[in-house]
Design a protein around this motif. Structure first.
Motif, mmCIF file in Angstrom:
data_model
loop_
_atom_site.group_PDB
_atom_site.id
_atom_site.type_symbol
_atom_site.label_atom_id
_atom_site.label_comp_id
_atom_site.label_asym_id
_atom_site.label_seq_id
_atom_site.Cartn_x
_atom_site.Cartn_y
_atom_site.Cartn_z
ATOM 1 N N GLU A 108 30.649 40.469 30.059
ATOM 2 C CA GLU A 108 30.394 41.023 28.934
ATOM 3 C C GLU A 108 30.356 42.618 29.176
ATOM 4 O O GLU A 108 30.751 43.397 28.567
ATOM 5 C CB GLU A 108 28.872 40.519 28.423
ATOM 6 C CG GLU A 108 28.284 41.505 27.264
ATOM 7 C CD GLU A 108 28.922 41.272 26.018
ATOM 8 O OE1 GLU A 108 29.697 40.264 25.933
ATOM 9 O OE2 GLU A 108 28.592 41.814 25.167
ATOM 10 N N TYR A 119 27.577 34.875 35.125
ATOM 11 C CA TYR A 119 28.975 35.216 34.835
ATOM 12 C C TYR A 119 29.514 35.706 33.724
ATOM 13 O O TYR A 119 30.005 36.473 33.488
ATOM 14 C CB TYR A 119 29.883 33.853 35.259
ATOM 15 C CG TYR A 119 31.110 33.940 35.099
ATOM 16 C CD1 TYR A 119 32.065 35.158 35.865
ATOM 17 C CD2 TYR A 119 32.159 33.157 34.282
ATOM 18 C CE1 TYR A 119 33.430 35.110 35.674
ATOM 19 C CE2 TYR A 119 33.565 33.571 33.955
ATOM 20 C CZ TYR A 119 33.983 34.369 35.008
ATOM 21 O OH TYR A 119 35.198 34.417 34.689
ATOM 22 N N LYS A 120 28.742 35.087 32.408
ATOM 23 C CA LYS A 120 29.005 35.888 31.423
ATOM 24 C C LYS A 120 28.492 37.086 31.138
ATOM 25 O O LYS A 120 29.204 37.781 30.518
ATOM 26 C CB LYS A 120 28.284 34.698 29.970
ATOM 27 C CG LYS A 120 28.772 33.212 30.179
ATOM 28 C CD LYS A 120 30.142 33.213 29.615
ATOM 29 C CE LYS A 120 30.693 31.896 29.599
ATOM 30 N NZ LYS A 120 32.085 31.849 29.150
ATOM 31 N N HIS A 121 27.474 37.247 31.632
ATOM 32 C CA HIS A 121 27.118 38.744 31.611
ATOM 33 C C HIS A 121 27.925 39.567 32.377
ATOM 34 O O HIS A 121 28.161 40.696 31.830
ATOM 35 C CB HIS A 121 25.264 38.596 32.317
ATOM 36 C CG HIS A 121 24.683 40.087 32.224
ATOM 37 N ND1 HIS A 121 24.427 40.543 30.922
ATOM 38 C CD2 HIS A 121 24.173 40.909 33.159
ATOM 39 C CE1 HIS A 121 23.686 41.657 31.000
ATOM 40 N NE2 HIS A 121 23.643 41.963 32.342
ATOM 41 N N GLU A 129 40.802 36.768 33.948
ATOM 42 C CA GLU A 129 39.534 36.282 34.426
ATOM 43 C C GLU A 129 39.821 35.314 35.704
ATOM 44 O O GLU A 129 39.203 35.402 36.845
ATOM 45 C CB GLU A 129 38.913 35.267 33.277
ATOM 46 C CG GLU A 129 38.084 35.464 32.400
ATOM 47 C CD GLU A 129 37.271 34.311 31.746
ATOM 48 O OE1 GLU A 129 36.607 34.140 32.367
ATOM 49 O OE2 GLU A 129 37.385 34.257 30.515
ATOM 50 N N VAL A 157 26.513 30.265 35.481
ATOM 51 C CA VAL A 157 27.304 30.507 34.455
ATOM 52 C C VAL A 157 27.009 31.786 33.632
ATOM 53 O O VAL A 157 27.597 32.575 33.202
ATOM 54 C CB VAL A 157 27.653 29.445 33.712
ATOM 55 C CG1 VAL A 157 28.659 29.866 32.374
ATOM 56 C CG2 VAL A 157 28.232 28.268 34.692
ATOM 57 N N ASP A 158 25.571 31.777 33.425
ATOM 58 C CA ASP A 158 24.904 32.716 32.574
ATOM 59 C C ASP A 158 25.096 34.121 33.185
ATOM 60 O O ASP A 158 25.557 35.355 32.404
ATOM 61 C CB ASP A 158 23.352 32.501 32.273
ATOM 62 C CG ASP A 158 23.239 31.591 31.279
ATOM 63 O OD1 ASP A 158 23.979 31.035 30.783
ATOM 64 O OD2 ASP A 158 21.994 31.187 31.182
#
Ligand code: C5P
Length: 118
Positions: free
Chosen positions: A10, A5-7, A49, A2-3
């Protein structure tokens, strides 16, 4: 992942862009933390998304090259390309806006890396 994906979001996700011109790139690259040093090339995807995530499944994606998947449908994208040879801020960009298919890498079900658009 998930991290990651968040990156990815961003760096590459902007649903409702203003302008999509050189000034858009200058502002967005800075706002998204891609200007110390100036990143050479970065693409912003103007899609939802869900539509982007669907590239990771058969719904909107298919295998491409070694580790990538490409979208079945085109996305509105803006690619920002650094002008001049220096990666030292301030960073000034050239924008190229268009509708293109995109290639990404997926972790387990989630986009984690942008590869290219074509
Ligand atoms: O192609 P290259 O390995 O130099 O790309 C490095 C990074 O540049 C990619 O991981 C991606 O974040 C970005 N890029 C992009 N849009 C492109 C090409 C590269 O966002 N059209």
């Amino acid at each position: 992942d998930v991290d990651r994906y968040k990156h990815f979001l961003e760096q590459h996700y902007d649903l409702n862009p203003r302008g999509r011109n050189d000034a858009y790139c200058d502002t967005m690259m800075r706002r998204r933390g891609l200007t110390s040093p100036c990143k050479d090339t970065n693409t912003f995807i103007h899609g939802t998304e869900n539509n982007i995530k669907d590239i990771c499944t058969d719904k909107n994606g298919e295998p491409y090259k070694e580790n990538f998947r490409r979208s079945k449908s085109p996305f509105q994208v803006t690619t920002c390309k650094l002008r001049g040879g220096s990666t030292r801020p301030p960073c000034r960009y050239r924008a190229t806006a268009g509708s293109r298919n995109i290639a990404i890498a997926c972790g387990p079900g989630l986009p984690v890396h942008f590869d290219e658009s074509f």
